[in-house]
Design a protein around this motif. Sequence first.
Motif, PDB file in Angstrom:
ATOM      1  N   HIS A   1      72.733 -45.671 -26.064  1.00  0.00           N
ATOM      2  CA  HIS A   1      72.430 -45.231 -27.419  1.00  0.00           C
ATOM      3  C   HIS A   1      71.050 -45.723 -27.809  1.00  0.00           C
ATOM      4  CE1 HIS A   1      76.413 -43.596 -28.354  1.00  0.00           C
ATOM      5  NE2 HIS A   1      76.806 -44.502 -27.474  1.00  0.00           N
ATOM      6  N   GLY A   2      70.111 -44.815 -27.880  1.00  0.00           N
ATOM      7  CA  GLY A   2      68.753 -45.147 -28.314  1.00  0.00           C
ATOM      8  C   GLY A   2      68.030 -46.101 -27.393  1.00  0.00           C
ATOM      9  N   ARG A   3      68.406 -46.162 -26.147  1.00  0.00           N
ATOM     10  CA  ARG A   3      67.836 -47.086 -25.159  1.00  0.00           C
ATOM     11  C   ARG A   3      68.037 -48.545 -25.546  1.00  0.00           C
ATOM     12  NH1 ARG A   3      65.963 -44.020 -21.535  1.00  0.00           N
ATOM     13  NH2 ARG A   3      64.809 -42.103 -21.928  1.00  0.00           N
ATOM     14  N   LEU A   4      68.933 -48.798 -26.517  1.00  0.00           N
ATOM     15  CA  LEU A   4      69.109 -50.159 -27.033  1.00  0.00           C
ATOM     16  C   LEU A   4      70.409 -50.815 -26.582  1.00  0.00           C
ATOM     17  CD1 LEU A   4      67.787 -49.705 -30.681  1.00  0.00           C
ATOM     18  CD2 LEU A   4      66.674 -50.897 -28.788  1.00  0.00           C
ATOM     19  N   LEU A   5      71.460 -50.011 -26.443  1.00  0.00           N
ATOM     20  CA  LEU A   5      72.766 -50.615 -26.149  1.00  0.00           C
ATOM     21  C   LEU A   5      73.711 -49.555 -25.617  1.00  0.00           C
ATOM     22  CD1 LEU A   5      73.953 -53.486 -26.513  1.00  0.00           C
ATOM     23  CD2 LEU A   5      74.952 -52.711 -28.666  1.00  0.00           C
ATOM     24  N   GLY A   6      74.634 -50.001 -24.772  1.00  0.00           N
ATOM     25  CA  GLY A   6      75.711 -49.107 -24.381  1.00  0.00           C
ATOM     26  C   GLY A   6      76.720 -49.032 -25.515  1.00  0.00           C
ATOM     27  N   ASP A   7      77.820 -48.362 -25.271  1.00  0.00           N
ATOM     28  CA  ASP A   7      78.858 -48.332 -26.308  1.00  0.00           C
ATOM     29  C   ASP A   7      80.154 -48.880 -25.726  1.00  0.00           C
ATOM     30  OD1 ASP A   7      79.898 -46.377 -24.705  1.00  0.00           O
ATOM     31  OD2 ASP A   7      79.250 -44.711 -25.990  1.00  0.00           O
TER      32      ASP A   7
ATOM     33  N   ASN B   1      68.533 -46.825 -18.219  1.00  0.00           N
ATOM     34  CA  ASN B   1      68.462 -46.201 -19.540  1.00  0.00           C
ATOM     35  C   ASN B   1      67.864 -47.127 -20.604  1.00  0.00           C
ATOM     36  OD1 ASN B   1      69.666 -43.795 -18.718  1.00  0.00           O
ATOM     37  ND2 ASN B   1      71.735 -44.632 -19.009  1.00  0.00           N
ATOM     38  N   GLY B   2      67.759 -48.406 -20.302  1.00  0.00           N
ATOM     39  CA  GLY B   2      67.277 -49.369 -21.294  1.00  0.00           C
ATOM     40  C   GLY B   2      65.790 -49.194 -21.560  1.00  0.00           C
ATOM     41  N   TRP B   3      65.336 -49.658 -22.715  1.00  0.00           N
ATOM     42  CA  TRP B   3      63.966 -49.340 -23.132  1.00  0.00           C
ATOM     43  C   TRP B   3      62.918 -50.071 -22.304  1.00  0.00           C
ATOM     44  CZ3 TRP B   3      60.372 -52.592 -25.764  1.00  0.00           C
ATOM     45  CH2 TRP B   3      60.866 -53.826 -26.218  1.00  0.00           C
ATOM     46  N   LEU B   4      63.195 -51.303 -21.881  1.00  0.00           N
ATOM     47  CA  LEU B   4      62.203 -52.005 -21.069  1.00  0.00           C
ATOM     48  C   LEU B   4      62.112 -51.395 -19.672  1.00  0.00           C
ATOM     49  CD1 LEU B   4      62.821 -55.706 -22.178  1.00  0.00           C
ATOM     50  CD2 LEU B   4      60.761 -54.335 -22.585  1.00  0.00           C
ATOM     51  N   ALA B   5      63.261 -51.086 -19.078  1.00  0.00           N
ATOM     52  CA  ALA B   5      63.256 -50.443 -17.757  1.00  0.00           C
ATOM     53  C   ALA B   5      62.552 -49.092 -17.848  1.00  0.00           C
ATOM     54  CB  ALA B   5      64.687 -50.265 -17.259  1.00  0.00           C
TER      55      ALA B   5
END
Lengths: 112, 422
Positions: free
Chosen positions: B70-76, B153-157
């Motif tokens: 979700h938004g490259r910030l967190l899974g659910d 999927n994360g924003w830093l990666a």
Amino acid sequence: MKLVTAVVKPHMLDAVKEALDAAGIRGLTVSEVSGHGRQKGHTEVYRGAEYTVDFLPKVRIEVLTGDHEADDVVRTIVAAAQTGKIGDGKVWVIPVDTVVRIRTGETGEEAL
Amino acid sequence: MAAVSAADTAWVLVCAALVLFMAPGLALFYGGMVRSKHVLAIMAQVFGAAAVVSLLWALVGHSLAFGPDHGRLLGDLHLAGLGHAGDAIPGFPHLAAAPQAFTVFQMMFAVITAALLAGAGADRMHFGSFLLFVGAWVLLVYAPLAHWVFSPNGWLAHLGVLDFAGGTVVETNSGASALALCLVLGARRGWPREQMAPHSLPLTLVGAGILWFGWIGFNAGSALAVGGLAAQAALSTHLAGCAGLLGWLLVEKLQTRHSTTLGAASGAVAGLVAITPAAGYVNALGAIVIGFLGGVVSVFAVEQKVHRGYDDSLDVVGVHGVAGVVGTLLVGVFATRTVNAGVPHTGLLDGGGMHLLGLQALAVVVTVAWAFPLTYAIAALVQRTARLRVPHDAELEGLDTYIHAESAYDIGSRRVAGRMGA
């Protein structure tokens, strides 16, 4: 009667014991002690931090003897425990009033 | 989803077991470094953290870190409870190992990272409160960071940050969190006046050896497949450990005229920490330089705690945090496509310019800025509510008898307290 007490380096204990055996001294008491003399302790290094260890492991040997043997016992211990390096220890002699052999009730020099 | 490969699954499962073995390794490594009256307490914290973190990871953590993004910030919470553990892991379309193998491998990462924190608060934490703390920490601090860096999927990666096996998520994160934890706790009673020398360096050396062994799984397993990349990571890992060991000893010899066994164990760990983010991106020579610098820099980092007055009991900040930063930054220098064709940007020495180095620096800053304040808040909250720190007389008595009603040895340590010099 005298009590000869010696504080020596732990690794010299065997040499002292054998020397006393050879000199005909049968009884002795040994205990582990720790302390230091004039040289103080030593330094240990853990992750760069230096620690002073003030109390070094030593062995205390106690021998009860007759008045005439005391000097021999002292000489024997000094000769056996001497390395010439700092921390060899000390020997001292104190007078003893009474000695009783518990098993037989004998007293005085007969009880040694 | 790729077809499940038996070989890749077997490899990742073996590596998960190797990483799990780092927990008892860490317990020995830490256990030897504390005084004899606290050895069981620190070991209990490591084992307890393993249990709590594993269960929370299964219930929620894995889903937060690797669930649908979700938004490259967190899974659910889609994967919460691992009810769909056999489903493909979002972001890993080419993963050929069974998804459950990936899950258990990542679970062990969370375990060892959380367990590292016990070292910073050694000798003065309540067992139950510490478990409460690490439970909250792994979900609130670790899982989001793992999503940002470890999930593609994360924003830093997504930006192109490279972290092969956890220079940011595991090492920098644990170091920054350790600093926050020991600041909340305050110094051990008597520190740094009283002598708090390790009670059994043989335990520490055996622990360091087990950590080293497990680290092969940690880094080589992060290839997530059998093959050349895994082998390269194993090679780099071992070489960096060796170089770190010698680097630490060299500085120590110059500083104190002695090379110590604790220095050897610490240097090896620092070298292994430093290569962790880089293991799959650098060649053998790069690994040696990174490991060596990790060892050298950590010696100076560890000294800082006395100068700056924070009691990081077992040097998690100096050894893990700082060496982790060193390794993470050096990825930006040494990363090369000859080792890993998949890197989006190469390092300075491979003609990549400053771009990757800047990204790596950003990752370090983000990790510290995320982990430090959040961990501080969690630790302070636990301290206020559940009393994270034991009473002073418990520290004197020893946590082994105070908390666990046990003692490690029949006789106490013969060491008599002296003074801490220098």
